[in-house]
Design a protein around this motif. Sequence first.
Motif, short mmCIF file in Angstrom:
data_model
loop_
_atom_site.label_atom_id
_atom_site.label_comp_id
_atom_site.label_asym_id
_atom_site.label_seq_id
_atom_site.Cartn_x
_atom_site.Cartn_y
_atom_site.Cartn_z
N ASP A 13 0.79 -1.23 0.10
CA ASP A 13 0.07 -0.09 -0.07
C ASP A 13 0.99 1.50 -0.16
OD1 ASP A 13 -2.29 -1.17 -0.22
OD2 ASP A 13 -2.72 -1.31 2.00
N SER A 14 2.02 1.48 0.85
CA SER A 14 2.61 2.81 0.68
C SER A 14 3.32 2.93 -0.35
CB SER A 14 3.60 2.50 2.17
OG SER A 14 4.66 1.26 1.75
N LEU A 15 3.74 1.81 -1.16
CA LEU A 15 4.41 2.08 -2.53
C LEU A 15 3.28 2.44 -3.51
CD1 LEU A 15 7.26 -0.71 -2.83
CD2 LEU A 15 7.54 1.82 -2.48
N LEU A 16 2.32 1.92 -3.26
CA LEU A 16 1.14 2.15 -4.40
C LEU A 16 0.97 3.83 -4.44
CD1 LEU A 16 -0.70 1.25 -6.49
CD2 LEU A 16 -2.32 0.56 -4.62
N ARG A 17 0.76 3.99 -3.02
CA ARG A 17 0.33 5.39 -2.76
C ARG A 17 1.47 6.38 -3.28
NH1 ARG A 17 -1.62 3.52 2.23
NH2 ARG A 17 0.28 4.24 3.14
N LEU A 18 2.65 5.97 -3.04
CA LEU A 18 3.84 6.90 -3.31
C LEU A 18 3.97 6.90 -4.81
CD1 LEU A 18 6.84 8.42 -2.61
CD2 LEU A 18 7.69 6.20 -2.74
N GLU A 19 3.80 5.75 -5.53
CA GLU A 19 4.16 5.78 -6.80
C GLU A 19 2.89 6.50 -7.58
OE1 GLU A 19 4.16 1.67 -8.03
OE2 GLU A 19 5.96 1.38 -6.73
N SER A 20 1.72 6.50 -6.89
CA SER A 20 0.46 7.40 -7.53
C SER A 20 0.83 8.74 -7.12
CB SER A 20 -0.78 6.74 -6.65
OG SER A 20 -1.12 5.57 -6.95
N ILE A 21 0.88 9.20 -6.12
CA ILE A 21 1.51 10.68 -6.09
C ILE A 21 2.66 10.95 -6.98
CG2 ILE A 21 2.44 12.42 -4.36
CD1 ILE A 21 1.12 10.52 -2.04
N LEU A 22 3.55 10.30 -6.93
CA LEU A 22 4.78 10.82 -8.06
C LEU A 22 4.19 11.00 -9.35
CD1 LEU A 22 7.75 11.04 -8.79
CD2 LEU A 22 7.61 8.57 -9.12
N LEU A 23 3.38 10.30 -9.83
CA LEU A 23 2.81 10.13 -11.30
C LEU A 23 1.69 11.18 -11.37
CD1 LEU A 23 3.08 6.28 -12.28
CD2 LEU A 23 4.76 8.18 -12.40
N THR A 24 0.75 11.21 -10.40
CA THR A 24 -0.27 12.16 -10.78
C THR A 24 0.19 13.64 -10.61
OG1 THR A 24 -0.83 12.13 -8.45
CG2 THR A 24 -2.31 10.98 -9.78
N SER A 25 1.34 14.04 -9.88
CA SER A 25 1.83 15.04 -9.59
C SER A 25 2.58 15.39 -10.98
CB SER A 25 3.01 15.10 -8.69
OG SER A 25 4.11 14.47 -9.09
N ARG A 26 2.80 14.46 -11.94
CA ARG A 26 3.56 14.79 -13.18
C ARG A 26 2.69 14.88 -14.38
NH1 ARG A 26 9.03 15.38 -13.66
NH2 ARG A 26 9.75 15.17 -11.26
N GLY A 27 1.33 14.69 -13.79
CA GLY A 27 0.21 14.83 -14.72
C GLY A 27 -0.61 13.76 -15.49
N TYR A 28 -0.02 12.53 -14.91
CA TYR A 28 -0.74 11.21 -15.40
C TYR A 28 -1.92 10.89 -14.83
CZ TYR A 28 4.05 10.77 -17.66
OH TYR A 28 5.07 10.70 -18.44
N GLU A 29 -2.81 10.15 -15.50
CA GLU A 29 -3.83 9.91 -14.76
C GLU A 29 -3.52 8.18 -14.52
OE1 GLU A 29 -8.23 7.88 -16.48
OE2 GLU A 29 -7.60 9.89 -17.22
N VAL A 30 -3.80 8.09 -13.08
CA VAL A 30 -3.08 6.81 -12.35
C VAL A 30 -4.41 5.84 -11.66
CG1 VAL A 30 -1.66 6.02 -10.71
CG2 VAL A 30 -1.06 8.12 -11.84
N ARG A 31 -4.21 4.89 -12.27
CA ARG A 31 -5.11 3.76 -11.58
C ARG A 31 -4.34 2.80 -10.97
NH1 ARG A 31 -9.82 -0.06 -14.11
NH2 ARG A 31 -10.48 -1.20 -12.33
N GLY A 32 -4.61 2.46 -9.61
CA GLY A 32 -3.89 1.28 -8.77
C GLY A 32 -4.57 0.05 -8.47
#
Length: 122
Positions: A13-32
Amino acid sequence: MPRKRILIVEDEDSLLRLESILLTSRGYEVRGVSNGQAALEAIATDKPDLVLLDIMLPEIDGFEVCRRIKFAAETRHIPVIMLTARKCQDDFSRGQEVGADWYITKPFKSAMVIETIQRFLP
């Protein structure tokens, strides 16, 4: 222009959140999702532009998920980046055998992940 969609497949969970934040902050639409079966279902219903895939997953491991993505005509074009703690040469070779486009080991540097994604999603 529509945002590029990335599917993150990570059971921690913690890595999923970290990766999601990283990618959404770069403008990507993310689904985990947190397991291989959920990944295959997500890909079937809403094809992402790229998959960021862990190997050690419950139900269906990342190697099998990647194999199914790359051997299906309707999804083989989707880039798959393995993002995993597994560092041995056999795992890297197996990733290549099942069609992974790139292989990044954990712990990872955020800049490396972003650069790799940008290589596949210009």
